[in-house]
Design a protein around this motif. Structure first.
Motif, PDB file in Angstrom:
ATOM      1  N   HIS A 102     -19.751 -11.649 -21.095  1.00 45.21           N
ATOM      2  CA  HIS A 102     -21.005 -12.384 -20.936  1.00 45.21           C
ATOM      3  C   HIS A 102     -20.846 -13.542 -19.944  1.00 45.21           C
ATOM      4  CE1 HIS A 102     -24.881 -14.125 -22.031  1.00 45.21           C
ATOM      5  NE2 HIS A 102     -24.274 -15.283 -22.207  1.00 45.21           N
ATOM      6  N   PHE A 103     -19.626 -14.080 -19.869  1.00 42.02           N
ATOM      7  CA  PHE A 103     -19.381 -15.241 -19.007  1.00 42.02           C
ATOM      8  C   PHE A 103     -18.755 -14.855 -17.667  1.00 42.02           C
ATOM      9  CE2 PHE A 103     -19.147 -16.621 -23.427  1.00 42.02           C
ATOM     10  CZ  PHE A 103     -20.086 -17.634 -23.435  1.00 42.02           C
ATOM     11  N   LEU A 104     -18.499 -13.564 -17.464  1.00 41.20           N
ATOM     12  CA  LEU A 104     -17.865 -13.135 -16.221  1.00 41.20           C
ATOM     13  C   LEU A 104     -18.671 -13.479 -14.969  1.00 41.20           C
ATOM     14  CD1 LEU A 104     -16.151  -9.717 -17.002  1.00 41.20           C
ATOM     15  CD2 LEU A 104     -15.074 -11.814 -16.159  1.00 41.20           C
ATOM     16  N   PRO A 105     -19.996 -13.324 -14.964  1.00 45.64           N
ATOM     17  CA  PRO A 105     -20.723 -13.688 -13.736  1.00 45.64           C
ATOM     18  C   PRO A 105     -20.454 -15.126 -13.295  1.00 45.64           C
ATOM     19  CG  PRO A 105     -22.145 -12.420 -15.183  1.00 45.64           C
ATOM     20  CD  PRO A 105     -20.892 -12.698 -15.962  1.00 45.64           C
ATOM     21  N   TYR A 106     -20.404 -16.053 -14.246  1.00 48.65           N
ATOM     22  CA  TYR A 106     -20.108 -17.439 -13.869  1.00 48.65           C
ATOM     23  C   TYR A 106     -18.669 -17.583 -13.384  1.00 48.65           C
ATOM     24  CZ  TYR A 106     -18.986 -22.348 -14.027  1.00 48.65           C
ATOM     25  OH  TYR A 106     -18.542 -23.595 -13.678  1.00 48.65           O
ATOM     26  N   LEU A 107     -17.716 -16.992 -14.112  1.00 49.64           N
ATOM     27  CA  LEU A 107     -16.311 -17.143 -13.743  1.00 49.64           C
ATOM     28  C   LEU A 107     -16.016 -16.496 -12.400  1.00 49.64           C
ATOM     29  CD1 LEU A 107     -14.656 -16.490 -17.216  1.00 49.64           C
ATOM     30  CD2 LEU A 107     -15.020 -18.689 -16.084  1.00 49.64           C
ATOM     31  N   LEU A 241       3.128 -25.507   6.903  1.00 43.48           N
ATOM     32  CA  LEU A 241       2.362 -26.069   5.798  1.00 43.48           C
ATOM     33  C   LEU A 241       1.019 -25.368   5.628  1.00 43.48           C
ATOM     34  CD1 LEU A 241       3.090 -29.894   6.147  1.00 43.48           C
ATOM     35  CD2 LEU A 241       3.798 -28.368   4.303  1.00 43.48           C
ATOM     36  N   SER A 242       0.466 -24.845   6.721  1.00 36.81           N
ATOM     37  CA  SER A 242      -0.784 -24.099   6.621  1.00 36.81           C
ATOM     38  C   SER A 242      -0.598 -22.823   5.810  1.00 36.81           C
ATOM     39  CB  SER A 242      -1.316 -23.759   8.017  1.00 36.81           C
ATOM     40  OG  SER A 242      -1.693 -24.924   8.709  1.00 36.81           O
ATOM     41  N   LEU A 243       0.565 -22.193   5.945  1.00 36.96           N
ATOM     42  CA  LEU A 243       0.861 -21.021   5.120  1.00 36.96           C
ATOM     43  C   LEU A 243       0.914 -21.414   3.648  1.00 36.96           C
ATOM     44  CD1 LEU A 243       3.619 -19.319   7.308  1.00 36.96           C
ATOM     45  CD2 LEU A 243       1.183 -18.721   7.159  1.00 36.96           C
ATOM     46  N   LEU A 244       1.489 -22.591   3.371  1.00 34.19           N
ATOM     47  CA  LEU A 244       1.506 -23.091   1.994  1.00 34.19           C
ATOM     48  C   LEU A 244       0.090 -23.394   1.518  1.00 34.19           C
ATOM     49  CD1 LEU A 244       3.090 -24.040  -0.494  1.00 34.19           C
ATOM     50  CD2 LEU A 244       3.299 -26.291   0.604  1.00 34.19           C
ATOM     51  N   GLU A 245      -0.742 -23.930   2.402  1.00 30.07           N
ATOM     52  CA  GLU A 245      -2.123 -24.240   2.052  1.00 30.07           C
ATOM     53  C   GLU A 245      -2.915 -22.981   1.700  1.00 30.07           C
ATOM     54  OE1 GLU A 245      -4.384 -27.292   2.000  1.00 30.07           O
ATOM     55  OE2 GLU A 245      -2.375 -27.627   1.196  1.00 30.07           O
ATOM     56  N   LEU A 246      -2.593 -21.865   2.345  1.00 28.90           N
ATOM     57  CA  LEU A 246      -3.237 -20.606   1.979  1.00 28.90           C
ATOM     58  C   LEU A 246      -2.932 -20.243   0.529  1.00 28.90           C
ATOM     59  CD1 LEU A 246      -2.655 -18.409   5.170  1.00 28.90           C
ATOM     60  CD2 LEU A 246      -4.829 -19.341   4.358  1.00 28.90           C
ATOM     61  N   LEU A 247      -1.673 -20.431   0.137  1.00 26.72           N
ATOM     62  CA  LEU A 247      -1.309 -20.185  -1.256  1.00 26.72           C
ATOM     63  C   LEU A 247      -2.036 -21.149  -2.185  1.00 26.72           C
ATOM     64  CD1 LEU A 247       0.436 -18.925  -3.494  1.00 26.72           C
ATOM     65  CD2 LEU A 247       2.232 -20.580  -2.893  1.00 26.72           C
ATOM     66  N   VAL A 248      -2.099 -22.414  -1.795  1.00 27.27           N
ATOM     67  CA  VAL A 248      -2.776 -23.429  -2.616  1.00 27.27           C
ATOM     68  C   VAL A 248      -4.258 -23.107  -2.767  1.00 27.27           C
ATOM     69  CG1 VAL A 248      -3.442 -25.860  -2.710  1.00 27.27           C
ATOM     70  CG2 VAL A 248      -1.103 -25.234  -2.081  1.00 27.27           C
ATOM     71  N   ALA A 249      -4.884 -22.579  -1.708  1.00 27.69           N
ATOM     72  CA  ALA A 249      -6.304 -22.231  -1.768  1.00 27.69           C
ATOM     73  C   ALA A 249      -6.569 -21.216  -2.868  1.00 27.69           C
ATOM     74  CB  ALA A 249      -6.764 -21.686  -0.414  1.00 27.69           C
ATOM     75  N   PHE A 250      -5.740 -20.179  -2.942  1.00 26.55           N
ATOM     76  CA  PHE A 250      -5.889 -19.178  -3.995  1.00 26.55           C
ATOM     77  C   PHE A 250      -5.503 -19.756  -5.357  1.00 26.55           C
ATOM     78  CE2 PHE A 250      -5.923 -16.395  -0.350  1.00 26.55           C
ATOM     79  CZ  PHE A 250      -6.717 -15.331  -0.738  1.00 26.55           C
ATOM     80  N   LEU A 251      -4.424 -20.529  -5.387  1.00 30.61           N
ATOM     81  CA  LEU A 251      -3.934 -21.068  -6.652  1.00 30.61           C
ATOM     82  C   LEU A 251      -4.948 -22.006  -7.294  1.00 30.61           C
ATOM     83  CD1 LEU A 251      -1.577 -21.318  -8.644  1.00 30.61           C
ATOM     84  CD2 LEU A 251      -0.709 -23.210  -7.235  1.00 30.61           C
ATOM     85  N   GLN A 252      -5.559 -22.885  -6.500  1.00 31.54           N
ATOM     86  CA  GLN A 252      -6.521 -23.831  -7.056  1.00 31.54           C
ATOM     87  C   GLN A 252      -7.801 -23.140  -7.519  1.00 31.54           C
ATOM     88  OE1 GLN A 252      -5.953 -26.970  -7.883  1.00 31.54           O
ATOM     89  NE2 GLN A 252      -3.861 -26.576  -7.179  1.00 31.54           N
ATOM     90  N   ALA A 253      -8.204 -22.085  -6.818  1.00 31.47           N
ATOM     91  CA  ALA A 253      -9.371 -21.315  -7.285  1.00 31.47           C
ATOM     92  C   ALA A 253      -9.057 -20.661  -8.630  1.00 31.47           C
ATOM     93  CB  ALA A 253      -9.746 -20.261  -6.253  1.00 31.47           C
ATOM     94  N   TYR A 254      -7.838 -20.137  -8.754  1.00 31.38           N
ATOM     95  CA  TYR A 254      -7.423 -19.522 -10.021  1.00 31.38           C
ATOM     96  C   TYR A 254      -7.361 -20.559 -11.139  1.00 31.38           C
ATOM     97  CZ  TYR A 254      -4.141 -17.988 -13.582  1.00 31.38           C
ATOM     98  OH  TYR A 254      -3.540 -17.712 -14.785  1.00 31.38           O
ATOM     99  N   ILE A 255      -6.758 -21.724 -10.873  1.00 27.21           N
ATOM    100  CA  ILE A 255      -6.624 -22.748 -11.910  1.00 27.21           C
ATOM    101  C   ILE A 255      -7.990 -23.231 -12.384  1.00 27.21           C
ATOM    102  CG2 ILE A 255      -5.854 -25.118 -12.321  1.00 27.21           C
ATOM    103  CD1 ILE A 255      -3.440 -24.531 -10.563  1.00 27.21           C
ATOM    104  N   PHE A 256      -8.917 -23.456 -11.446  1.00 31.50           N
ATOM    105  CA  PHE A 256     -10.251 -23.900 -11.833  1.00 31.50           C
ATOM    106  C   PHE A 256     -10.911 -22.858 -12.730  1.00 31.50           C
ATOM    107  CE2 PHE A 256     -14.788 -24.417 -11.490  1.00 31.50           C
ATOM    108  CZ  PHE A 256     -14.965 -25.787 -11.516  1.00 31.50           C
ATOM    109  N   THR A 257     -10.805 -21.595 -12.372  1.00 35.22           N
ATOM    110  CA  THR A 257     -11.421 -20.523 -13.157  1.00 35.22           C
ATOM    111  C   THR A 257     -10.727 -20.374 -14.508  1.00 35.22           C
ATOM    112  OG1 THR A 257     -11.889 -19.395 -11.073  1.00 35.22           O
ATOM    113  CG2 THR A 257     -12.145 -18.115 -13.089  1.00 35.22           C
ATOM    114  N   PHE A 258      -9.403 -20.444 -14.518  1.00 36.59           N
ATOM    115  CA  PHE A 258      -8.640 -20.304 -15.757  1.00 36.59           C
ATOM    116  C   PHE A 258      -8.983 -21.417 -16.741  1.00 36.59           C
ATOM    117  CE2 PHE A 258      -4.715 -21.273 -18.166  1.00 36.59           C
ATOM    118  CZ  PHE A 258      -4.628 -20.097 -18.907  1.00 36.59           C
TER     119      PHE A 258
END
Length: 271
Positions: A102-107, A241-258
């Motif tokens: 039920h909450f998947l659309p928001y997540l 560092l930009s390569l690291l930032e790419l990882l951070v971009a995905f990681l922070q999206a995951y953490i916010f959703t989690f």
């Protein structure tokens, strides 16, 4: 080249910066309009771009997945993997069973909106709105609204807020004093959790872009022979560092959703 503060690229402005490769400014500035007294800023434009990208990408992906038992193509498989991961490894474990659907659309929306906004900042001339605390605060408020709605729908208005206070096994006289105190603490804790949700995303994205801007800014202050030593070192550092930032971009999206899923799960199942 005109003097230019590299930190200008990590804050909001009422104009867009389009990279260019000739002197004297090395960029074009496009002034943004004011609509009905509201000044349009570049972070607003980036958020709109992220929303449009979600519509253009996710709707065809979902239609593709729905029409086939097995997705075809690396692009479709990549997005299906992310969608299924959020469902099976984030939403259902945190919220519980198929009630999580039920909450998947928001997540799903929160994950890809944060992700796309994070990644836009990796493109020259664009910016990451998630590096602004006002944007992350609005996202956290939406999670808080979802949490309150889920909890109240599950237990009722009074039941949800009463359920915030854990069982206190003390004499009734002490309970009269402790229960109101615990209630205030739990309500404040609920608000603090969502404030931290906003600050965590903002701080990580803002700090990453500040570090990139500062390292690249070393080129602007280097003079003479030192310039030819600093420039390749700065560019190499920014690339890595930009390569690291790419990882951070995905990681922070995951953490916010989690964390959003965890907060929703705690509201639906207070025990």
């Amino acid at each position: 080249m005109a003097a230019h503060d590299p930190l200008d690229h990590v804050v909001d402005h009422n104009y867009l910066e389009l990279p260019w490769w000739t002197p004297p400014t090395y960029e074009w500035k496009v002034e943004l309009p004011s609509i009905l007294g509201v000044q349009i800023t570049r972070f607003m434009v980036m958020e709109l771009i992220a929303a449009v990208l979600m519509v253009l990408i996710l709707i065809p992906v979902v239609r593709h997945i729905s029409a086939r038992a097995v997705s075809r193509g690396g692009f479709m498989n990549a997005f299906e993997a992310m969608l299924m991961y959020i469902r099976d490894e984030v939403a259902r474990p945190a919220i519980g069973g198929h009630g999580a659907d039920h909450f998947l659309p928001y997540l799903w929306t929160a994950f890809f909106f944060v992700l796309f906004n994070n990644l836009l900042g990796m493109i020259p001339g664009l910016a990451s709105p998630t590096g602004n605390v006002n944007v992350t605060a609005a996202l956290a408020v939406m999670t808080l609204g979802t949490v309150l709605t889920a909890g109240i729908r599950e237990a009722g208005l009074a039941g949800y807020f009463v359920g915030l206070v854990p069982h206190i096994d003390v004499p009734p006289v002490l309970k009269l004093f402790l229960w109101p105190l615990m209630f205030v603490i739990e309500v404040v804790g609920l608000l603090i959790k969502h404030i931290v949700l906003a600050v965590r995303l903002f701080a990580n994205m803002f700090a990453g872009h500040v570090v990139l801007a500062v390292i690249l800014g070393f080129i602007l202050v280097a003079k003479g022979t030192l310039f030819y030593l600093v420039m390749p070192a700065s560019i190499t550092g920014v690339v890595l560092l930009s390569l690291l930032e790419l990882l951070v971009a995905f990681l922070q999206a995951y953490i916010f959703t989690f964390l959003s899923a965890l907060f929703i799960g705690s509201a639906v199942h207070p025990h």
